[in-house]
Design a protein around this motif. Structure first.
Motif, short mmCIF file in Angstrom:
data_model
loop_
_atom_site.label_atom_id
_atom_site.label_comp_id
_atom_site.label_asym_id
_atom_site.label_seq_id
_atom_site.Cartn_x
_atom_site.Cartn_y
_atom_site.Cartn_z
N ASN A 187 23.17 -10.90 0.14
CA ASN A 187 24.46 -11.75 -0.09
C ASN A 187 25.62 -11.05 -0.80
O ASN A 187 26.16 -11.56 -1.69
CB ASN A 187 24.18 -13.12 -0.79
N ILE A 188 25.88 -9.68 -0.38
CA ILE A 188 26.74 -8.77 -0.70
C ILE A 188 28.11 -9.41 0.07
O ILE A 188 27.81 -8.85 1.33
CB ILE A 188 26.51 -7.45 -0.98
N SER A 189 29.04 -9.72 -0.81
CA SER A 189 30.43 -10.26 0.29
C SER A 189 31.19 -8.83 0.53
O SER A 189 31.13 -7.94 -0.16
CB SER A 189 31.19 -10.96 -0.68
N GLY A 190 31.94 -9.17 1.53
CA GLY A 190 32.92 -8.14 2.16
C GLY A 190 33.44 -7.59 1.02
O GLY A 190 33.96 -6.27 1.19
N ARG A 191 33.89 -8.27 0.15
CA ARG A 191 35.02 -7.86 -0.86
C ARG A 191 34.31 -6.56 -1.69
O ARG A 191 35.14 -5.95 -2.30
CB ARG A 191 35.18 -8.76 -1.87
N ASN A 192 32.95 -6.49 -1.61
CA ASN A 192 32.15 -5.54 -2.33
C ASN A 192 31.77 -4.51 -1.39
O ASN A 192 30.83 -3.68 -1.98
CB ASN A 192 31.27 -6.22 -3.44
N ILE A 193 32.43 -4.41 -0.26
CA ILE A 193 31.80 -3.35 0.61
C ILE A 193 32.90 -2.40 1.07
O ILE A 193 34.21 -3.10 1.53
CB ILE A 193 31.07 -4.18 1.65
N THR A 194 32.77 -1.32 1.18
CA THR A 194 33.98 -0.12 1.94
C THR A 194 33.36 0.39 2.79
O THR A 194 32.10 1.12 2.90
CB THR A 194 34.33 0.78 0.60
N VAL A 195 33.90 0.28 3.99
CA VAL A 195 33.57 1.09 5.32
C VAL A 195 34.64 2.16 5.39
O VAL A 195 35.83 2.04 5.36
CB VAL A 195 33.74 0.09 6.52
N SER A 196 34.24 3.53 5.25
CA SER A 196 35.05 4.61 5.29
C SER A 196 34.93 5.50 6.83
O SER A 196 33.92 5.35 7.26
CB SER A 196 34.56 5.77 4.34
N THR A 197 36.10 5.52 7.40
CA THR A 197 36.17 6.22 8.78
C THR A 197 37.40 7.36 8.86
O THR A 197 38.37 7.22 8.04
CB THR A 197 36.61 4.85 9.78
#
Ligand code: SAH
Length: 342
Positions: free
Chosen positions: A183-193
């Protein structure tokens, strides 16, 4: 037949599978809980699942192993770098960092990388293979088990280009943000491209409210082509347009990563040009003094040099921070993760 990775299967699909075996749907709940909350590594550990169901499942599925081989801890900041082995003896690295706002794990999305950025160690031996969603999760789960501490933030900044493994990475995001999982919300996730433009649009259309970080590293296409081969496929203009689209869809402020390399992209005119590109965009710039890797002779700016560049951007009203580097003494900092061989 090769068994499938059950950890990669999303909640809804898992429910269908369980029903297909003639079981009640709540069994899927229990299974999901064992896999994604209790973080077990085998069917045997699942207490309240019948022998019969476990044996049916294990005919077709397994939990792909993500096994700790080594762990190094930074003497400077306590950052831990893990080396994990996979079912086919491939190896990946992940990093665990403690911040005041919580614990963060930097996961790898591929074994190696084929993007070829000149300053990055992850790409030196090319791409070996994509990781499954479950193998990306497995890095987080293994670290949470090993440290006994809750992981609250995820950055997909280890080796690999997440948008070159789009489906597995987006499945990973679904699984790790699921209310019945960690339950880790998108706000706490970084996708780097590094900027695979069509995938930025595709990701925006999913409306998954993660932070999108773009590895820009140059303020014009000519310079960018010298250090990032992907710049031959997509221009900075195209990237910025895709970023605007992402912001419109998700309302999430963008991050631009800019590794400062002496004599390559650290001059006043670079700062000026960068400010022009980003002006009016809701964004934040993360400056990363380039981390040395032994195969290349790129030089990192002094503290003063980095501050000077930062001030230039600030004068032009750009939000900017210098990234606090973690784990540099254990080669765990940005761009220092690499393919290793047993
Ligand atoms: N492929 C993705 C994920 C890698 S994230 C991407 O390109 O964004 C790691 C970040 O560290 C990227 O911004 C990458 O460009 C940057 N990086 C790579 N090598 C580096 C180095 N030697 N020093 C500092 N940053 C580096």
């Amino acid at each position: 037949m090769e068994k499938k990775d059950i950890r990669s299967i999303k909640y809804e699909a898992l429910t269908e599978i369980v029903k297909g075996y003639g079981e009640k749907a709540f069994r899927a709940n229990q299974l999901y809980d064992w896999i994604h909350v209790k973080l077990v590594e085998s069917f045997e550990e699942m207490g309240n699942i019948s022998k019969d169901l476990k044996s049916k499942l294990s005919d077709e599925y397994m939990i792909y192993p993500v096994k700790k081989v080594t762990m190094q801890e930074s003497k400077i900041d306590g950052t831990r770098k893990y080396l994990f082995s996979l079912h086919d003896d491939q190896l990946v690295e992940s990093v665990f960092m403690r911040y005041s706002h919580g614990n963060s794990v930097c996961v790898s999305s591929q074994v190696g990388c084929r993007m070829g950025c000149k300053f990055c160690a992850s790409t030196i031996d090319g791409l070996s293979r994509n990781l499954t969603a479950g193998e990306i999760l497995g890095q987080v789960y293994a670290i949470q088990r090993d440290t006994g501490e809750r992981v609250s933030n995820i950055v997909i900044m280890g080796s690999g280009e997440p948008f070159d493994n789009f489906d597995n990475v987006t499945d990973f995001l679904d699984l790790i943000s699921h209310e019945k999982g960690l339950n880790i919300s998108g706000r706490n996730i970084t996708v780097s491209t590094c900027g695979i433009v069509p995938k930025i649009y595709e990701f925006a259309d999913m409306e998954f409210a993660a932070t999108l970080a773009i590895s820009l590293h140059a303020s014009n296409d000519e310079k960018r082509k010298e250090i990032m081969p992907i710049a031959n496929s997509y221009s900075i203009d195209e990237i910025i347009n895709a970023c605007k689209y992402f912001f419109d869809k998700t309302g999430r402020r963008l991050t631009f990563e800019y590794s400062l390399i002496v004599g390559v992209n650290d001059k006043d005119e670079d700062a000026k040009e960068l400010s022009d590109i980003l002006s009016g965009l809701n964004c934040h710039v993360n400056l990363i003094p380039v981390n040395p890797i032994k195969e290349r002779s790129f030089e990192s700016p002094s503290k003063e040099g980095a501050l000077r560049f930062k001030n230039k951007l600030e004068k032009n009203h750009i939000n900017v921070t210098i990234r606090r580097e973690m784990g540099r003494d254990i080669d765990g900092a940005c761009g220092q993760l690499r393919r290793r061989f047993l």
